[in-house]
Design a protein around this motif. Structure first.
Motif, mmCIF file in Angstrom:
data_model
loop_
_atom_site.group_PDB
_atom_site.id
_atom_site.type_symbol
_atom_site.label_atom_id
_atom_site.label_comp_id
_atom_site.label_asym_id
_atom_site.label_seq_id
_atom_site.Cartn_x
_atom_site.Cartn_y
_atom_site.Cartn_z
ATOM 1 N N LEU A 87 -15.850 -37.679 27.249
ATOM 2 C CA LEU A 87 -15.998 -38.809 26.318
ATOM 3 C C LEU A 87 -17.432 -38.909 25.804
ATOM 4 C CD1 LEU A 87 -13.784 -41.470 28.105
ATOM 5 C CD2 LEU A 87 -13.277 -40.243 25.980
ATOM 6 N N ARG A 88 -18.395 -38.645 26.660
ATOM 7 C CA ARG A 88 -19.795 -38.668 26.218
ATOM 8 C C ARG A 88 -20.048 -37.557 25.197
ATOM 9 N NH1 ARG A 88 -25.367 -38.792 29.764
ATOM 10 N NH2 ARG A 88 -26.681 -38.101 28.061
ATOM 11 N N ALA A 89 -19.502 -36.375 25.453
ATOM 12 C CA ALA A 89 -19.670 -35.265 24.505
ATOM 13 C C ALA A 89 -18.972 -35.577 23.182
ATOM 14 C CB ALA A 89 -19.138 -33.969 25.113
ATOM 15 N N ALA A 90 -17.817 -36.235 23.241
ATOM 16 C CA ALA A 90 -17.115 -36.623 22.013
ATOM 17 C C ALA A 90 -17.967 -37.597 21.205
ATOM 18 C CB ALA A 90 -15.762 -37.249 22.350
ATOM 19 N N ALA A 91 -18.650 -38.485 21.893
ATOM 20 C CA ALA A 91 -19.535 -39.430 21.199
ATOM 21 C C ALA A 91 -20.680 -38.685 20.508
ATOM 22 C CB ALA A 91 -20.076 -40.468 22.173
ATOM 23 N N ASP B 37 -19.282 -37.316 17.353
ATOM 24 C CA ASP B 37 -19.149 -38.422 16.390
ATOM 25 C C ASP B 37 -20.498 -38.797 15.781
ATOM 26 O OD1 ASP B 37 -16.425 -38.580 16.772
ATOM 27 O OD2 ASP B 37 -16.526 -40.306 18.141
ATOM 28 N N ARG B 38 -21.543 -38.855 16.618
ATOM 29 C CA ARG B 38 -22.884 -39.186 16.100
ATOM 30 C C ARG B 38 -23.359 -38.136 15.103
ATOM 31 N NH1 ARG B 38 -23.734 -40.296 21.409
ATOM 32 N NH2 ARG B 38 -24.935 -38.385 21.746
ATOM 33 N N ALA B 39 -23.099 -36.878 15.418
ATOM 34 C CA ALA B 39 -23.521 -35.806 14.508
ATOM 35 C C ALA B 39 -22.807 -35.925 13.168
ATOM 36 C CB ALA B 39 -23.252 -34.438 15.135
ATOM 37 N N LEU B 40 -21.531 -36.247 13.211
ATOM 38 C CA LEU B 40 -20.765 -36.381 11.966
ATOM 39 C C LEU B 40 -21.166 -37.624 11.178
ATOM 40 C CD1 LEU B 40 -17.235 -35.256 13.149
ATOM 41 C CD2 LEU B 40 -18.775 -34.064 11.588
ATOM 42 N N ALA B 41 -21.620 -38.640 11.867
ATOM 43 C CA ALA B 41 -22.026 -39.878 11.189
ATOM 44 C C ALA B 41 -23.434 -39.773 10.614
ATOM 45 C CB ALA B 41 -21.963 -41.052 12.161
ATOM 46 N N GLY B 42 -24.155 -38.764 11.030
ATOM 47 C CA GLY B 42 -25.535 -38.601 10.591
ATOM 48 C C GLY B 42 -25.638 -38.077 9.173
ATOM 49 N N PRO B 43 -26.832 -37.699 8.782
ATOM 50 C CA PRO B 43 -27.052 -37.224 7.411
ATOM 51 C C PRO B 43 -26.265 -35.947 7.116
ATOM 52 C CG PRO B 43 -28.977 -36.839 8.784
ATOM 53 C CD PRO B 43 -28.013 -37.623 9.615
ATOM 54 N N HIS B 44 -25.996 -35.750 5.847
ATOM 55 C CA HIS B 44 -25.271 -34.566 5.393
ATOM 56 C C HIS B 44 -26.257 -33.547 4.849
ATOM 57 C CE1 HIS B 44 -22.333 -37.793 5.460
ATOM 58 N NE2 HIS B 44 -21.438 -36.851 5.668
ATOM 59 N N GLY B 45 -25.898 -32.280 5.017
ATOM 60 C CA GLY B 45 -26.746 -31.208 4.515
ATOM 61 C C GLY B 45 -26.709 -31.109 3.002
ATOM 62 N N ASP B 46 -27.510 -30.204 2.465
ATOM 63 C CA ASP B 46 -27.566 -29.995 1.012
ATOM 64 C C ASP B 46 -26.212 -29.587 0.444
ATOM 65 O OD1 ASP B 46 -30.251 -30.595 1.059
ATOM 66 O OD2 ASP B 46 -30.871 -28.483 1.197
ATOM 67 N N ASP B 47 -25.384 -28.954 1.286
ATOM 68 C CA ASP B 47 -24.070 -28.512 0.825
ATOM 69 C C ASP B 47 -23.012 -29.604 0.966
ATOM 70 O OD1 ASP B 47 -23.938 -28.587 3.554
ATOM 71 O OD2 ASP B 47 -23.416 -26.480 3.809
#
Length: 193
Positions: A88-92, A95-105
């Protein structure tokens, strides 16, 4: 459920740039290992309650009263609990990575956050695999020799956990985590992280 353009990963991204998909797929495998550990606990509890006999020299009438059986079931449960909490911690982290900034692409998650998430998932896999294998092994300490009978199929827990880890060795996961922590080397872009 809506899929937004920044959530789409084009074909050919694996090995070229980091996405969330490797971590996501590996997280699913860690969750399966966790499920194996927790199912071994369920089988241990059911067997101890319904079928196991007390060891003659234990000084009790029922297996569920045996301090050794209680300890073993408690240890198995703790292993499954720890694996679940880790997953569950790894899933979080994913989720944090996906909620963060988006790359140039336009792809969700920046390289540092995705590398961190992949590393957390690798750690979760190590914990979940160890929990599954250990819980599957300890099941026989609850049931004794009669628990090895084919009709119970308790060996499936160890066999299933071992089969998964044979295709996805945790030794590589642990090494990559160590390299990341010691040398800030991000996980490889192979799809296995």
């Amino acid at each position: 459920m809506a899929v937004y353009p920044h959530e789409v990963v084009v074909d050919g991204a694996v090995g070229v740039r980091r996405t969330h998909l490797g971590a996501y797929h590996q997280l699913l495998l860690a969750a399966v290992e966790t499920g194996i550990a927790k199912n071994a606990v369920g089988d241990a509890v059911g067997y101890a309650r319904d079928r196991a006999r007390a060891v003659r020299h234990s000084g009790v009438d029922q297996a569920v009263q045996d301090l050794s059986v209680q300890h073993t079931v408690g240890e198995m449960a703790a292993l499954g609990y720890g694996a679940e909490a880790t997953v569950l911690r790894a899933a979080a982290a994913v989720d944090r990575a996906l909620a963060g900034p988006h790359g140039d692409d336009g792809v969700a998650g920046g390289e540092p956050a995705l590398a961190e998430a992949a590393t957390e998932v690798a750690q979760a896999q190590v914990v979940a695999v160890q929990a599954a294998l250990r819980a599957a092994e300890r099941l026989y300490d609850v049931g004794g020799a009669s628990a090895t009978r084919r009709e119970f199929s308790f060996d499936r827990h160890w066999r299933n956990a071992r089969t998964l880890v044979s295709h996805n060795p945790i030794a590589h996961k642990a090494r990559v985590v160590g390299d990341y922590l010691l040398n800030a080397e991000p996980p490889p872009l192979t799809g296995f992280f």
